[in-house]
Scaffold this active site. Structure first.
Site, short mmCIF file in Angstrom:
data_model
loop_
_atom_site.label_atom_id
_atom_site.label_comp_id
_atom_site.label_asym_id
_atom_site.label_seq_id
_atom_site.Cartn_x
_atom_site.Cartn_y
_atom_site.Cartn_z
N ARG A 119 30.92 -5.17 16.47
CA ARG A 119 30.40 -5.33 15.36
C ARG A 119 31.14 -6.86 14.90
O ARG A 119 30.37 -7.50 14.08
CB ARG A 119 30.68 -4.42 14.17
N LYS B 180 -7.43 2.18 -17.03
CA LYS B 180 -7.93 2.48 -15.85
C LYS B 180 -9.56 2.73 -15.76
O LYS B 180 -10.00 3.48 -16.68
CB LYS B 180 -7.32 3.64 -15.33
N ASP C 259 2.34 1.38 -13.22
CA ASP C 259 3.32 2.30 -14.02
C ASP C 259 3.89 3.56 -13.09
O ASP C 259 4.88 3.93 -12.88
CB ASP C 259 2.75 2.61 -15.25
N ASP D 195 34.68 9.87 10.03
CA ASP D 195 34.01 9.73 8.75
C ASP D 195 32.65 10.94 8.72
O ASP D 195 32.47 11.39 7.85
CB ASP D 195 33.09 8.47 8.57
N GLU E 122 19.16 -0.34 0.15
CA GLU E 122 18.97 -0.68 1.24
C GLU E 122 17.34 -0.82 1.38
O GLU E 122 16.70 -1.71 2.00
CB GLU E 122 19.38 0.49 2.44
N GLY F 155 0.71 -1.17 0.14
CA GLY F 155 0.05 -0.14 0.11
C GLY F 155 0.90 1.50 0.16
O GLY F 155 0.58 2.08 -0.55
N HIS G 240 28.30 0.79 13.26
CA HIS G 240 28.91 2.23 13.28
C HIS G 240 27.89 3.20 13.72
O HIS G 240 27.67 4.18 13.42
CB HIS G 240 29.18 2.49 11.77
#
Lengths: 658, 658
Positions: free
Chosen positions: A343, A255, A159, A450, A393, A128, A442
Site C-alpha cells: 500500500r 407523470k 423524486d 481490526d 464510496e 438506469g 487492507h
C-alpha cells in the site's frame, strides 16, 4: 411566436414521440418521459451551450439523465436536433426521426436506458440503476474546473430516486466543493414505481433538506416554460460567479403530463398501445391546441454553441524506476531496508505517476493515510488533482466515472472491503466503457486485528466475473491485480495507467519483503515464476506468496521439488500456466487469504477446460475470520500458514512429512 | 453523590479502560471511544431498560453501535456491569474486567469491532463497516412495534460516518414510518479518519438537515451528564406517545476527551502506549479530580429491568401445495395454463407462507409489482408485516438484519441487479449470523429490453464466494437458488423459510413452462436430473434450463444422448454430479445467462479437484449485453440460444451437425 408557445409545442411533440417509440418497442416508460417534456425542451433547445453535431466536444454542456428510464424524451429531442450518434468515428451520423422507431431493438443504438458505449455520445455514462447520475455530474464538474472549462453539467433526478442515499452523498460533495457548474434538477412528479413517493421525498421536504445542506433552491412548475427558463438563467448567472454557492431546481411535474389517459392509473414502465395510445396522442393534440397555435419547430430556438476548447498540452509519461521515485521522496533508506508494504509502494507510484501524467486524478474516502493516496495529495504540485470524497464510496466511484468520461485517468482508493459499497457503480462504469483504476487496500485477512468488518474476502470472486467477459473495446471487463511486493505494486500502478479500461488492484496492510527488482516486468495478464520445480505447482497471490515461499524449504527437505507461481493477475495466460502444471505432473495447489470462487476457481476453469487429469487443491478461507493480534495468528486460525501449505502439498502427493 | 459526579467518574473510568485495553491489544481506536464515555455511561448505566445478565431478552432496550470502531468504550461498560458473554448456552458467563485485556486477541470474544456471532449477545449485528447501524436499529424498531414490545433502540452514529448515504436512507425510513422507539445519536467529535469532518457533517448542518427531514433535534454537550439525561428522558417520553414524531440527538463531543495528549494530534485508530499512555491516564485522573470526588461505582446507578416479555404463540407452519395456494388466490386457471413466471410463483409462495408462518416479514424497494412481493403486501392479514423501503436497498438489507436479530424471518426483494447496492450489508449480515432470505428478480439477460442496467450478471459470482465457506453455524455462508420453473420457485421459497441462514434466490421476468410438479422435492444443495443420457452432461440454471431442454431434440437427431441437469442450488452435491459426469464420458457443458465465474466455475471446482480427465466447456455471457425486444434476440446476441447449445455440444464431442 412566444418562447412559451414554442416550448409547449416542442414539448408536446417530444411527449408524442415518446409515446410512439415506446409503443413501437413494446416497452419503456412513457409516462415518466412525459413529466420531462418541457424541462428537456428548454435545456436541450435553449439553455445548454452545446453542439448537436458534436455533443461530446470538451466544452459542451452536458446532461446526465440520472433518472435513466426517462430516456425516450431525450431520444426524441436528439432526433429532432439531429444529434450525432454512432460507435465508431467513421460510422457516426446525425440521428433521424426514423431512428426513434428502433427503441430497444437489438441492432439499435437507442437502448432502454442511456448506454453511451454502444454509440450514443450525447451521454457520458450509462444510467438506469438509480441514484448514480448526480455523482457522475459532480465528477464531470470537477474535471471541468480542473480544465478551466466553462462547461456546465445538468442532472435530472427523479423524486423517488432521490431516496437513494448516494444522491445525498453527491449533494454534500457538490455543496462542500462549491461546484456551481453542476445543477441538480429534481423531477417531482410525485410517483415512484409501486406507489406515490414518500413524504420524505415530497417537494416540500426535499426543498427543506436541500436548503439545510446549503443549496439555493428554485421551486418551479416543471411545465411552465418561463419558470424553467428563469431558473436555468439564475443557475447560469450563478455559475459565472467565482464564489457562487450550490443551486438546485425542484420542479413540480406531472407523470403522463398532457394526457388524462396517462395521468390516471399506474402507467409506470408500461407503453401505451392501441386505443390507449390513440387517446393519449389525441389528448396531447388537444393540449397543444389549447396552449398554442404553434407547431413544433426547431427554428423557434437558438442553441448557443460551446466555447472554443483551448489547446492543452497533456503529458502522459511513464513511471520512473521505483528507486528514483523513492529517492525523490527521501525514502531511500526505506528502499534499502528491503521491506515495504504494497500500500505504501502504491502511494509512491501514484505520486511519481501524477508528476509525469497529467490525466491522473486521485479520489479517496477519508482513508488516504491508510491507502497512502495521501502521498499524492500532499504533493503541492498534485494537490489540486486529489479529491477527498469523505466516507461515501458510492459517490466516489460514480464521480470517478464522470472524470473518466471527461478524459481523466482516475485512481480510486479505499479499503477493499469498503469498495463493496460501490459494486453497482463499478459495474455501471464498466458498462460505460470507463477508464477506471480501483485500488482496495487492507485486502485479505492479513490486517488481522481490526477483524472481518474491514477485510475484503469475497471481492476477487465478484471482480473475476468481469475477467471472464470483454468490454466494448474487446478487453477483459476488469483486470484484478494482486502485487505481492513493493516492486510489483509500483510497476502495476504504472501498467494500469497505460491501459485503457477498468482495473482493480489489491494492496496489503503489512510490510512485506521485496521479492522482485526494478528489472522484473509486470504485465496485465502475466504471472511470475518464483521457483521452478517439477513435482507440484503452487499458485499463490498477495500475502500468501510470502507464506508459500516459506513452505518451499520444508518441501525441499521432504524431497519435493515445488514450482511457485505468483498469480498477480486475473485473467492470466491459461495456456502458459497449464504448461507449467503439466511440467509438475498435474498437481496444483492454490493459496489465497480470501474466500473461494477466486484465484483457485480461475485455475480450476483453466484445468477443467483442458480435458486432462489435473488434481487441484484449493486453499482459501472457509470460515468467517475474527480479530487476532497478528497476521500469523489469523493465518493459523484459518489454516493458511506455511506449515498448512507444506502439509497440504505433501498430502496431495501422498508424501510423508519428515 | 450527584448524578453528574457519578457519571463523570464512571465515564472517566471507561475512558481509562479503553486506553488500557487498546494498549494491551496494540491496536484500536481509543480516541473515538473517549468521545463517547459520558453518553455510553448514561445509556448503559441509567437510561436503558435492560438486563446485563440477559442482554438479549426480547424486551431489553438495545444499543446499536453503528460507529463500530468505538467499541472499546462499550466493552468497558459491559465489563463493569458483568454483561453476559459467550457463544453457547452452556458457555455463557458474566464478562469480567480481566476480559478487557484480551481485546482483539485470537481467542477473545472481544473483537476489534462489534461481532455478536462469536459470542457477544449485547450486540444484535456486526458493525464496523460504517453507515449501516441506523438501518439495523430501524429493523429492530419495526420488529418491536410488530411485537407490541416496549423495547427502545438507541443507535450511536459518527459524524464522519453520517456522510454515508445509507444513514439518510435510514433517517427517512424512521421518520416516514414514525419509529419513535428508535433514537439516532450523532457523535459529533468533528473528526473523521484523515481529517476534520466536512462542513456538511458539522453539528449545525446536520441539525438543520435532520429538522428538514422532520426530526425534533436535541443538541447537547455530549460530555454534560445532565444534558445527556434530559435528552434521553425527552426521547423516552416521546416514545410513549402513539403519535410521537421522530427524534434525534446531536451531541457535541471531543475525540480523546479528558486528555490533552489524546486531543492533540491525530490519534485516530492508534493506541496510546508507553509514555503517551501514562500521560493520558494521568490527565484523565486529573480530570476526575477536577470534576468529582467520586470514584466510579456501579452502586451509584440503578438499571431499570426490562418489562416481562408476553408469552406469544408463534406458528411456524409449512407451505401448502402450490395448487391449493393458487386456488386460494383465484389463480387456478393460471395453474392449469402450464406457464407461470418464477417471480410470480414466488409471490404466491410468499403469501401462502406468510399465512402459516408468523415469523415471516417482507421488505421491498418500490418494485413489489415487479418482484411480486405485492401478493403478500395486498393480503389484509399480512399487510402489517410488509415493509416498503422505497428506492433504498442498503437500508432495506440492514433493516432486514435487524429484524432477523429480533427473531423474524425476513424475505427481502428487489431486482437482482439492485441488490448489488447492498452487498456490503449482505456480507455484514452473514458475519452477524443472520437468518436472511434475499430474492433478486429479473435475473440474467432474459429481461431483454430494459438493457444491462437492470440485468444481474455478476451476482452469482459474488454470492458463490460465500458458498465456499461456512458460517458460524457450520452451514454454507450462503445458498444460491435458481428455480427454473414455478414449482421450483414455490418449493424453494418454503425451503428457505425452513432453513436458518442466508439464501439468495434468483427469479425471472418472463413466463416459463412448468418443468416439474408438486411431487418434485427441492432441497437446498440439491439438483434435478431432467434427462438421463450417456454421451454428454449439460448443466444449466434458471432460464437456460428451458433453452437447454430445447436443444435435446436436436442432439437426439444427431445421435447424441445428453444428460440435462438443472443445477438450481449452489453449493451442490459435487460427488453426485461427478458421478453423472463420469457416466457421460467426462464431457460437461454448463450454460447460464450471466457472466462467468458462476455455475460453470462451481462445476470446474468439482471437476478439477477430482484428478480425473474431464472436459468442461462453459457457456456464459462474454460481453456487455444491450437491449433487445425479446429474450430470444438477446440470447442470439450473446450466443446462448438452443442452437448455440446444440452446436457447442456437438463441437465438444466432435460430432458433425445433421
Amino acid at each position: 411566436m412566444s418562447f412559451e408557445a414554442a416550448v409547449h409545442a416542442q414539448a408536446i411533440e417530444l411527449d408524442r414521440l415518446s409515446l410512439e417509440m415506446c409503443a413501437a418497442a413494446g416497452s419503456g416508460h412513457p409516462s415518466t418521459a412525459m413529466s420531462l417534456g418541457h424541462i428537456v425542451t428548454v435545456l436541450m433547445f435553449h439553455s445548454m451551450h452545446w453542439s448537436p453535431e458534436q455533443p461530446d466536444y470538451p466544452t459542451c454542456d452536458r446532461l446526465v439523465l440520472s433518472e435513466g428510464h426517462a430516456v425516450p424524451i431525450v431520444y426524441a429531442a436528439c432526433a429532432k436536433l439531429g444529434v450525432l450518434i454512432g460507435d465508431d468515428l467513421s460510422d457516426r451520423r446525425p440521428m433521424t426521426m426514423e431512428d426513434l422507431k428502433t427503441l430497444r431493438a437489438a441492432d439499435s443504438l437507442l437502448d432502454g436506458h442511456p448506454n453511451p458505449a454502444i454509440g450514443f455520445p450525447f451521454f457520458d455514462a450509462a444510467t438506469g440503476s438509480l441514484g448514480q447520475g448526480l455523482s457522475v455530474a459532480a465528477g464531470l464538474g470537477e474535471a471541468a474546473k480542473l480544465d478551466e472549462s466553462p462547461r456546465r453539467v445538468f442532472c435530472i433526478i427523479g423524486d423517488g430516486e432521490s431516496r437513494e442515499g448516494q444522491i445525498t452523498e453527491a449533494l454534500d460533495y457538490i455543496a462542500e466543493n462549491k461546484l456551481n457548474n453542476v445543477l441538480p434538477i429534481f423531477n417531482c412528479n410525485g410517483w415512484g414505481q409501486a406507489d406515490r413517493v414518500s413524504v420524505q421525498q415530497s417537494e416540500e421536504v426535499l426543498t427543506r433538506k436541500l436548503q439545510a445542506g446549503g443549496y439555493t433552491v428554485k421551486v418551479i412548475d416543471g411545465h411552465a416554460p418561463a419558470q424553467i427558463k428563469e431558473a436555468l438563467d439564475a443557475f447560469a448567472a450563478n455559475s459565472k460567479k467565482p464564489d457562487g454557492g450550490p443551486m438546485a431546481i425542484v420542479a413540480r411535474t406531472v407523470k403522463g403530463w398532457g394526457s388524462t389517459t396517462m395521468t390516471n392509473g399506474n402507467w409506470h414502465g408500461k407503453p401505451a398501445t392501441g386505443e390507449a395510445l390513440k387517446s393519449a396522442l389525441g389528448e396531447l393534440d388537444e393540449e397543444r391546441t389549447k396552449r398554442t397555435s404553434a407547431l413544433a419547430s426547431t427554428d423557434q430556438f437558438t442553441i448557443q454553441p460551446p466555447a472554443q476548447a483551448p489547446a492543452r498540452e497533456i503529458r502522459v509519461g511513464d513511471l520512473p524506476p521505483m528507486r528514483s521515485a523513492m529517492k525523490a521522496m527521501d525514502m531511500e533508506s526505506v528502499f534499502h531496508s528491503g521491506r515495504l508494504a504494497t500500500r505504501k509502494a502504491y502511494g509512491v507510484a501514484l505520486r511519481a505517476l501524477g508528476q509525469v501524467n497529467d490525466r491522473v486524478v486521485v479520489l479517496d474516502a477519508d482513508v488516504s493515510n491508510s491507502t497512502f493516496s495521501e502521498m499524492f495529495a500532499k504533493d503541492p504540485k498534485l494537490a489540486d488533482r486529489f479529491f477527498e470524497c469523505k466516507i461515501a464510496e458510492q459517490n466516489m466511484v460514480s464521480m470517478a466515472l464522470g472524470m473518466s468520461a471527461a478524459g481523466k485517468t482516475p485512481f480510486v482508493s479505499t479499503f477493499g472491503k469498503f469498495l463493496t459499497r460501490a459494486y453497482d457503480q463499478i459495474e455501471m462504469a464498466i458498462n460505460s466503457g470507463a477508464n477506471l483504476k480501483l485500488v482496495g487496500s487492507h485486502s485479505g485477512c492479513s490486517l488481522a486485528s481490526d477483524g472481518p468488518s474491514q477485510m475484503s474476502l469475497p471481492d476477487i470472486a465478484w471482480f473475476r466475473s468481469f475477467a471472464t467477459m470483454r468490454d466494448h473495446r474487446g478487453n477483459p471487463g476488469c483486470y484484478i491485480l494482486q502485487p505481492s511486493d513493493a516492486f510489483a505494486a509500483y510497476a502495476l500502478t504504472g501498467a494500469m495507467a497505460e491501459y485503457e479500461g477498468v482495473c482493480y488492484m489489491r494492496t496489503l496492510r503489512p510490510e512485506t519483503e521485496f521479492l522482485y527488482s526494478e528489472d522484473t516486468v509486470f504485465n496485465l495478464g502475466g504471472f511470475e515464476v518464483l521457483n521452478e520445480g517439477r513435482d507440484i505447482l503452487i499458485v499463490a497471490s498477495g500475502y500468501m506468496v510470502h507464506e508459500a515461499n516459506k513452505a518451499l524449504d520444508g518441501l525441499d527437505r521432504a524431497g519435493v521439488s515445488a514450482t511457485l507461481v505468483d498469480l498477480y493477475s486475473l485473467p492470466f495466460d491459461a495456456e502458459a500456466l497449464l504448461d507449467i502444471a503439466n511440467q509438475n505432473n498435474g498437481y496444483v495447489v492454490t493459496i489465497e487469504d480470501n474466500y473461494g470462487a477466486s484465484i483457485g476457481s480461475a485455475v480450476a476453469d483453466a484445468l477443467a477446460e483442458s480435458g486432462e487429469g489435473f488434481t487441484l487443491n484449493q486453499m482459501h478461507i472457509r470460515q468467517v475470520p475474527k480479530s487476532a493480534r497478528t497476521p500469523e495468528e489469523t493465518l493459523a486460525m484459518v489454516g493458511l500458514t506455511h506449515r498448512d501449505i507444506l502439509n497440504t502439498c505433501l498430502g496431495l502427493l501422498q508424501v510423508q512429512p519428515v
